[in-house]
Design a protein around this motif. Sequence first.
Motif, short mmCIF file in Angstrom:
data_model
loop_
_atom_site.label_atom_id
_atom_site.label_comp_id
_atom_site.label_asym_id
_atom_site.label_seq_id
_atom_site.Cartn_x
_atom_site.Cartn_y
_atom_site.Cartn_z
N ILE A 66 0.85 -1.18 0.00
CA ILE A 66 0.00 0.00 0.00
C ILE A 66 0.89 1.24 0.00
CG2 ILE A 66 -1.79 1.28 1.24
CD1 ILE A 66 -2.48 -1.41 2.65
N TYR A 67 0.58 2.16 -0.90
CA TYR A 67 1.25 3.46 -0.91
C TYR A 67 0.22 4.52 -0.59
CZ TYR A 67 5.28 1.36 -3.22
OH TYR A 67 6.36 0.59 -3.52
N VAL A 68 0.55 5.42 0.32
CA VAL A 68 -0.32 6.54 0.67
C VAL A 68 0.44 7.81 0.31
CG1 VAL A 68 -1.42 7.79 2.57
CG2 VAL A 68 -1.48 5.29 2.52
N TRP A 69 -0.16 8.60 -0.57
CA TRP A 69 0.41 9.89 -0.96
C TRP A 69 -0.41 10.97 -0.28
CZ3 TRP A 69 1.96 10.24 -6.80
CH2 TRP A 69 2.79 9.18 -7.11
N ILE A 78 5.09 10.34 1.14
CA ILE A 78 4.69 9.06 0.58
C ILE A 78 5.04 8.00 1.61
CG2 ILE A 78 4.98 7.40 -1.30
CD1 ILE A 78 5.94 9.82 -3.01
N PHE A 79 4.02 7.22 2.00
CA PHE A 79 4.20 6.16 2.98
C PHE A 79 3.99 4.82 2.30
CE2 PHE A 79 2.60 9.90 5.17
CZ PHE A 79 3.62 10.10 6.10
N LYS A 80 4.69 3.81 2.78
CA LYS A 80 4.61 2.47 2.19
C LYS A 80 4.34 1.45 3.28
CE LYS A 80 7.40 -0.84 -0.42
NZ LYS A 80 8.73 -1.08 -1.00
N TRP A 88 4.62 0.24 8.56
CA TRP A 88 4.63 1.44 7.74
C TRP A 88 5.99 2.12 7.80
CZ3 TRP A 88 1.04 3.10 4.41
CH2 TRP A 88 -0.27 2.62 4.55
N VAL A 89 6.44 2.64 6.68
CA VAL A 89 7.66 3.45 6.63
C VAL A 89 7.40 4.68 5.76
CG1 VAL A 89 9.27 1.53 6.98
CG2 VAL A 89 8.61 2.18 4.66
N GLU A 90 8.16 5.74 6.02
CA GLU A 90 8.10 6.90 5.14
C GLU A 90 8.95 6.58 3.92
OE1 GLU A 90 9.51 11.48 5.05
OE2 GLU A 90 8.42 10.85 6.85
N HIS A 91 8.32 6.54 2.77
CA HIS A 91 8.98 6.15 1.52
C HIS A 91 9.63 7.38 0.86
CE1 HIS A 91 9.72 3.48 -1.83
NE2 HIS A 91 9.10 4.29 -2.65
N SER A 93 9.50 12.16 0.76
CA SER A 93 8.84 13.41 1.07
C SER A 93 9.19 14.42 -0.01
CB SER A 93 9.24 13.93 2.46
OG SER A 93 10.62 14.19 2.49
N THR A 94 8.36 15.44 -0.12
CA THR A 94 8.57 16.45 -1.15
C THR A 94 8.33 17.83 -0.57
OG1 THR A 94 6.27 16.52 -1.87
CG2 THR A 94 7.69 14.90 -2.93
N LYS A 95 8.81 18.81 -1.26
CA LYS A 95 8.45 20.20 -0.98
C LYS A 95 7.47 20.56 -2.08
CE LYS A 95 12.70 21.44 1.23
NZ LYS A 95 13.91 22.23 1.22
N GLY A 96 6.21 20.64 -1.74
CA GLY A 96 5.17 20.82 -2.74
C GLY A 96 4.45 19.50 -2.95
N PHE A 97 3.72 19.41 -4.01
CA PHE A 97 2.92 18.20 -4.24
C PHE A 97 3.79 17.00 -4.58
CE2 PHE A 97 -0.15 21.57 -4.76
CZ PHE A 97 -1.24 21.06 -4.06
N ALA A 98 3.41 15.82 -4.00
CA ALA A 98 4.16 14.59 -4.25
C ALA A 98 3.83 14.10 -5.63
CB ALA A 98 3.80 13.52 -3.21
#
Length: 98
Positions: A66-69, A78-80, A88-91, A93-98
Amino acid sequence: MQKKDLKHRDVETCGTTVFVLRDSGKEIVNMDNLPSKIQDGCYFYWTLEDIAVYVQMLFPNEQLVIYVWEETGLSGWIFKYVSSSDYWVEHGSTKGFA
């Protein structure tokens, strides 16, 4: 370095997309039937654990990734989650929209 499980992390319902990789392919999950939790009367959210339980209920007896944006105007995450590891892990991150 010890990994931190993120299952209790809140993600906003608005601007969040859930993708699942399953035995028959990949797809976007319709999250309309997962009730939101409300904080301070205006912040609607789910926890990552809520999402994992819901998606596994939709696709029982399948190995899932499962990916959660989660996207906000200034940042995104983005989590996976892999069902076989139940973690769950943090897959990314972005500055602005993923």
